[in-house]
Design a protein around this motif. Structure first.
Motif, mmCIF file in Angstrom:
data_model
loop_
_atom_site.group_PDB
_atom_site.id
_atom_site.type_symbol
_atom_site.label_atom_id
_atom_site.label_comp_id
_atom_site.label_asym_id
_atom_site.label_seq_id
_atom_site.Cartn_x
_atom_site.Cartn_y
_atom_site.Cartn_z
ATOM 1 N N PHE A 55 1.452 -1.504 0.001
ATOM 2 C CA PHE A 55 -0.031 0.184 0.229
ATOM 3 C C PHE A 55 1.245 0.877 -0.021
ATOM 4 O O PHE A 55 1.680 0.984 0.846
ATOM 5 N N ILE A 56 0.875 2.150 -0.856
ATOM 6 C CA ILE A 56 1.690 3.433 -0.919
ATOM 7 C C ILE A 56 0.709 4.217 -0.354
ATOM 8 O O ILE A 56 -0.441 4.698 -1.074
ATOM 9 N N PHE A 57 1.384 5.523 0.710
ATOM 10 C CA PHE A 57 0.698 6.089 1.032
ATOM 11 C C PHE A 57 2.074 7.581 1.110
ATOM 12 O O PHE A 57 3.270 7.476 1.299
ATOM 13 N N ASP A 58 1.131 8.974 0.449
ATOM 14 C CA ASP A 58 1.758 10.251 0.353
ATOM 15 C C ASP A 58 1.843 10.616 2.132
ATOM 16 O O ASP A 58 0.528 11.062 2.445
ATOM 17 N N ALA A 59 3.381 10.352 2.467
ATOM 18 C CA ALA A 59 3.158 11.017 3.639
ATOM 19 C C ALA A 59 4.310 12.091 4.363
ATOM 20 O O ALA A 59 5.088 12.119 4.271
ATOM 21 N N PRO A 60 4.363 12.578 5.584
ATOM 22 C CA PRO A 60 4.859 13.627 5.857
ATOM 23 C C PRO A 60 6.313 12.684 6.304
ATOM 24 O O PRO A 60 7.960 13.449 5.941
ATOM 25 N N SER A 61 6.273 11.302 7.016
ATOM 26 C CA SER A 61 7.084 10.730 7.506
ATOM 27 C C SER A 61 6.419 9.149 7.092
ATOM 28 O O SER A 61 5.434 8.922 6.945
ATOM 29 N N GLY A 62 7.573 8.286 6.925
ATOM 30 C CA GLY A 62 6.805 6.392 7.526
ATOM 31 C C GLY A 62 6.295 6.288 8.874
ATOM 32 O O GLY A 62 4.964 5.087 8.953
ATOM 33 N N ARG A 63 6.396 6.812 9.865
ATOM 34 C CA ARG A 63 5.796 6.590 11.315
ATOM 35 C C ARG A 63 4.218 6.862 10.787
ATOM 36 O O ARG A 63 3.515 6.592 11.059
ATOM 37 N N ASP A 64 4.358 8.336 10.242
ATOM 38 C CA ASP A 64 2.962 8.952 9.305
ATOM 39 C C ASP A 64 1.625 7.888 8.914
ATOM 40 O O ASP A 64 0.463 7.495 8.735
ATOM 41 N N ALA A 65 2.937 7.407 7.764
ATOM 42 C CA ALA A 65 2.577 6.101 7.003
ATOM 43 C C ALA A 65 1.962 4.810 7.023
ATOM 44 O O ALA A 65 0.119 4.113 6.898
ATOM 45 N N ALA A 66 2.925 4.574 8.251
ATOM 46 C CA ALA A 66 2.535 2.990 9.694
ATOM 47 C C ALA A 66 0.837 3.747 10.902
ATOM 48 O O ALA A 66 -0.153 2.407 9.644
ATOM 49 N N LEU A 67 1.045 5.076 10.662
ATOM 50 C CA LEU A 67 0.129 5.105 11.754
ATOM 51 C C LEU A 67 -1.401 5.008 10.490
ATOM 52 O O LEU A 67 -2.640 4.714 11.209
ATOM 53 N N ALA A 68 -1.610 5.411 9.427
ATOM 54 C CA ALA A 68 -2.617 5.332 8.899
ATOM 55 C C ALA A 68 -3.174 3.651 8.330
ATOM 56 O O ALA A 68 -4.301 3.576 8.406
ATOM 57 N N ALA A 69 -1.495 2.910 8.568
ATOM 58 C CA ALA A 69 -1.944 1.424 7.649
ATOM 59 C C ALA A 69 -2.462 0.631 8.615
ATOM 60 O O ALA A 69 -3.476 0.097 8.865
ATOM 61 N N GLN A 70 -1.844 1.370 10.291
ATOM 62 C CA GLN A 70 -2.476 0.329 11.338
ATOM 63 C C GLN A 70 -4.011 0.352 11.602
ATOM 64 O O GLN A 70 -4.955 -0.193 11.349
ATOM 65 N N ARG A 71 -4.513 2.086 11.018
ATOM 66 C CA ARG A 71 -5.522 2.576 11.547
ATOM 67 C C ARG A 71 -6.749 1.918 11.285
ATOM 68 O O ARG A 71 -7.801 1.922 10.909
ATOM 69 N N ALA A 72 -6.440 1.707 9.090
ATOM 70 C CA ALA A 72 -6.775 0.589 8.288
ATOM 71 C C ALA A 72 -6.459 -0.600 9.040
ATOM 72 O O ALA A 72 -7.275 -1.352 8.078
ATOM 73 N N GLY A 73 -6.671 -0.948 9.551
ATOM 74 C CA GLY A 73 -6.150 -2.909 10.406
ATOM 75 C C GLY A 73 -5.392 -3.418 8.997
ATOM 76 O O GLY A 73 -5.630 -4.786 8.679
ATOM 77 N N LEU A 74 -4.340 -3.006 8.842
ATOM 78 C CA LEU A 74 -3.706 -4.109 7.014
ATOM 79 C C LEU A 74 -2.831 -4.753 7.870
ATOM 80 O O LEU A 74 -1.794 -5.227 7.310
#
Length: 90
Positions: A55-74
């Protein structure tokens, strides 16, 4: 903004689950963007033979991308910065 590749497991037989995961990823990114974290879900890439889905996310940091992925239950097991030739051409 940098792009991050979020690596997840997706079995061959569950390929139909990808669309639902994409919807959750998009919703999670939109939810975070309404706050103070600018995250955008871009796309997913499923590699059935390896049972991996990126899954590809545009985000300020890897931590922010990981947070989005975790919230999505990925259930991400790796998050790395990625450079796309598509973005380099712009």
């Amino acid at each position: 903004m940098p792009s991050y590749l979020v690596e997840t497991y997706l079995a061959r037989g569950q390929a139909g689950e990808r669309a639902a995961r994409e919807r959750r990823a998009c919703s999670a990114a939109e939810e975070l963007a309404q706050g103070s974290i600018r995250v955008r879900f871009d796309q997913s890439i499923h590699v059935p033979e390896d049972e991996i889905c990126f899954f590809i996310f545009d985000a300020p940091s890897g931590r922010d991308a990981a947070l989005a992925a975790q919230r999505a239950g990925l259930d991400p097991f790796r998050v790395v910065e990625a450079v796309s030739s598509r973005k380099e051409k712009k």
